[in-house]
Design a protein around this motif. Structure first.
Motif, short mmCIF file in Angstrom:
data_model
loop_
_atom_site.label_atom_id
_atom_site.label_comp_id
_atom_site.label_asym_id
_atom_site.label_seq_id
_atom_site.Cartn_x
_atom_site.Cartn_y
_atom_site.Cartn_z
N PRO A 87 -2.13 13.53 -12.97
CA PRO A 87 -2.95 14.11 -11.91
C PRO A 87 -4.35 13.52 -11.94
O PRO A 87 -4.87 13.24 -13.02
CB PRO A 87 -2.98 15.61 -12.26
N GLY A 88 -4.93 13.30 -10.78
CA GLY A 88 -6.30 12.77 -10.72
C GLY A 88 -6.37 11.25 -10.77
O GLY A 88 -7.40 10.67 -10.50
N MET A 89 -5.26 10.61 -11.12
CA MET A 89 -5.29 9.15 -11.16
C MET A 89 -5.16 8.57 -9.76
O MET A 89 -4.42 9.10 -8.93
CB MET A 89 -4.18 8.60 -12.06
N VAL A 90 -5.86 7.48 -9.51
CA VAL A 90 -5.80 6.80 -8.22
C VAL A 90 -5.01 5.50 -8.39
O VAL A 90 -4.59 5.16 -9.51
CB VAL A 90 -7.21 6.52 -7.67
N GLY A 91 -4.80 4.80 -7.30
CA GLY A 91 -3.98 3.59 -7.31
C GLY A 91 -4.36 2.59 -8.40
O GLY A 91 -3.50 2.08 -9.12
N ALA A 92 -5.67 2.35 -8.52
CA ALA A 92 -6.12 1.38 -9.52
C ALA A 92 -5.75 1.84 -10.94
O ALA A 92 -5.36 1.02 -11.78
CB ALA A 92 -7.63 1.16 -9.40
N VAL A 120 0.86 -1.18 0.00
CA VAL A 120 0.00 0.00 0.00
C VAL A 120 0.90 1.23 0.00
O VAL A 120 1.79 1.34 0.84
CB VAL A 120 -0.89 0.03 1.27
N ALA A 121 0.67 2.15 -0.94
CA ALA A 121 1.53 3.33 -0.99
C ALA A 121 0.71 4.61 -1.06
O ALA A 121 -0.46 4.59 -1.44
CB ALA A 121 2.46 3.24 -2.20
N GLY A 122 1.36 5.69 -0.68
CA GLY A 122 0.75 7.00 -0.88
C GLY A 122 -0.37 7.36 0.07
O GLY A 122 -0.98 8.41 -0.07
N VAL A 126 -10.01 7.77 2.86
CA VAL A 126 -8.93 7.42 1.93
C VAL A 126 -9.05 8.35 0.72
O VAL A 126 -10.01 8.28 -0.04
CB VAL A 126 -9.03 5.95 1.49
N SER A 127 -8.08 9.26 0.59
CA SER A 127 -8.16 10.26 -0.47
C SER A 127 -7.32 9.85 -1.67
O SER A 127 -6.39 9.06 -1.54
CB SER A 127 -7.65 11.60 0.04
N PRO A 128 -7.62 10.40 -2.85
CA PRO A 128 -6.76 10.16 -4.01
C PRO A 128 -5.35 10.65 -3.70
O PRO A 128 -5.18 11.62 -2.96
CB PRO A 128 -7.40 11.01 -5.11
N PRO A 129 -4.34 9.98 -4.24
CA PRO A 129 -2.95 10.32 -3.89
C PRO A 129 -2.51 11.66 -4.51
O PRO A 129 -2.98 12.04 -5.58
CB PRO A 129 -2.15 9.17 -4.50
N ASP A 130 -1.60 12.34 -3.81
CA ASP A 130 -0.99 13.54 -4.37
C ASP A 130 0.21 13.11 -5.23
O ASP A 130 0.43 11.91 -5.45
CB ASP A 130 -0.58 14.51 -3.25
N LEU A 131 0.99 14.09 -5.70
CA LEU A 131 2.12 13.79 -6.59
C LEU A 131 3.07 12.75 -5.98
O LEU A 131 3.41 11.75 -6.62
CB LEU A 131 2.87 15.09 -6.91
N ALA A 132 3.49 13.00 -4.74
CA ALA A 132 4.43 12.07 -4.10
C ALA A 132 3.78 10.70 -3.92
O ALA A 132 4.43 9.66 -4.11
CB ALA A 132 4.88 12.63 -2.74
#
Ligand code: ATP
Length: 270
Positions: A220-225, A19-21, A185-191
């Motif tokens: 931008p806007g992409m999530v883990g999946a 799990v990351a980000g 659980v929010s969408p990830p930022d750049l890092a």
């Protein structure tokens, strides 16, 4: 007699390394891991462990993955079920399936029960058209609440549930002793996106010209999946191009394909 329906997941163990980000979120569930590992320590101190934790956030942000990782870290069985499955089945069995699920989990406790798409049965009563008929839905929901209310704390079962529509949930679900812990659980930022890309390229021979920070910046806007899918599309392109490694061009073309595909999909929607 009813057949035994529920068995814990047999898949490979998932851990926090997968799990990351979403580190803050990981920290919030660490307490659950600790409890499942050493319930006795908590009990001696009379500490009340949460019965239910609600993970809320957009699709594909890793809610299911996180729930699996909690079970993996604690090394306890993971029972998973999607709320819509309860009510898509033959009418009248939702509540008994819930009973089965909790029964199986208690037998092998400590354990985790994961209920995905909680909103499919947990939406506020009296709302607009519900799937599967509202009686069925309500009976199923009531059975979940009954099971959780019946927890004395000595069962060692923690229920995690996921939703991407927390705002429509029946308030009864969120009362003390039920899903009284909320984790967003929010969408990830750049890092975060870069870290997720790092996880999903672990087993992929990536060419030296690939800079994951640039890939993260382009998504931008992409999530883990989505990011997992991007890595796979890039690898497929590289294979088709008979390369030994996945290069920057493969990532760029895969991204273009995904973005164009999305745009085309939207335009074709009547
Ligand atoms: P849904 O609401 O659609 O059920 P979800 O939030 O439960 O979505 P997952 O099913 O956990 O999302 O995500 C799908 C897959 O995407 C995961 O199995 C994992 O491979 C990848 N993924 C999603 N989020 C992350 C993340 N934070 N870190 C690493 N991989 C991720």
């Amino acid at each position: 007699s009813r057949a035994k329906l529920y068995q814990p997941d047999q898949g490979p163990r998932t851990t926090f390394a997968d799990v990351a980000g979403i580190e803050e979120v990981e920290q919030e569930v660490t307490e659950i891991v600790d409890f499942l590992r050493d319930q006795e320590r908590y009990r001696r101190l009379g500490a009340q462990i949460p019965h239910g934790v609600l993970l809320s956030g957009p699709p594909g942000t890793g809610k299911t993955l996180l729930a699996r990782a909690v079970a993996g870290e604690a090394e306890v069985p993971f029972f998973s079920m999607s709320a819509s499955e309860f009510i898509e089945m033959i009418v009248g069995v939702g509540a008994s399936r819930v009973r089965d699920l909790f029964e199986q989990a208690k037998k092998v406790a400590p354990a985790i029960i994961f209920i995905d798409e909680l909103d499919a049965i947990g939406r506020a009563r009296g709302g607009a058209q519900s799937i599967g008929g509202s009686d069925e839905r309500e009976q199923t929901l009531n059975q979940i609440l009954t099971e959780m209310d019946g927890f004395t704390g000595s069962e060692g079962v923690v229920v995690l549930a996921a939703t991407n529509r927390a705002e429509i949930l029946d308030q009864a679900l969120l009362r003390p002793g039920r899903f009284d812990r909320r984790v967003t659980v929010s969408p990830p930022d750049l890092a975060g996106r870069q870290q997720i890309l790092a996880v999903h390229t672990r087993g992929v021979p990536v060419a030296p010209d690939v800079n994951l920070q640039n890939v993260a910046a382009a998504t931008p806007g992409m999530v883990g999946a989505d990011l997992k899918n991007l890595v796979n599309e890039a690898a497929l392109l590289a294979a088709r191009r008979r390369r030994d490694t996945v290069g920057q061009a493969d990532f760029s073309d895969a991204l273009e394909k995904i973005v164009l595909g999305t745009v085309r999909g939207i335009m074709l929607t009547p």
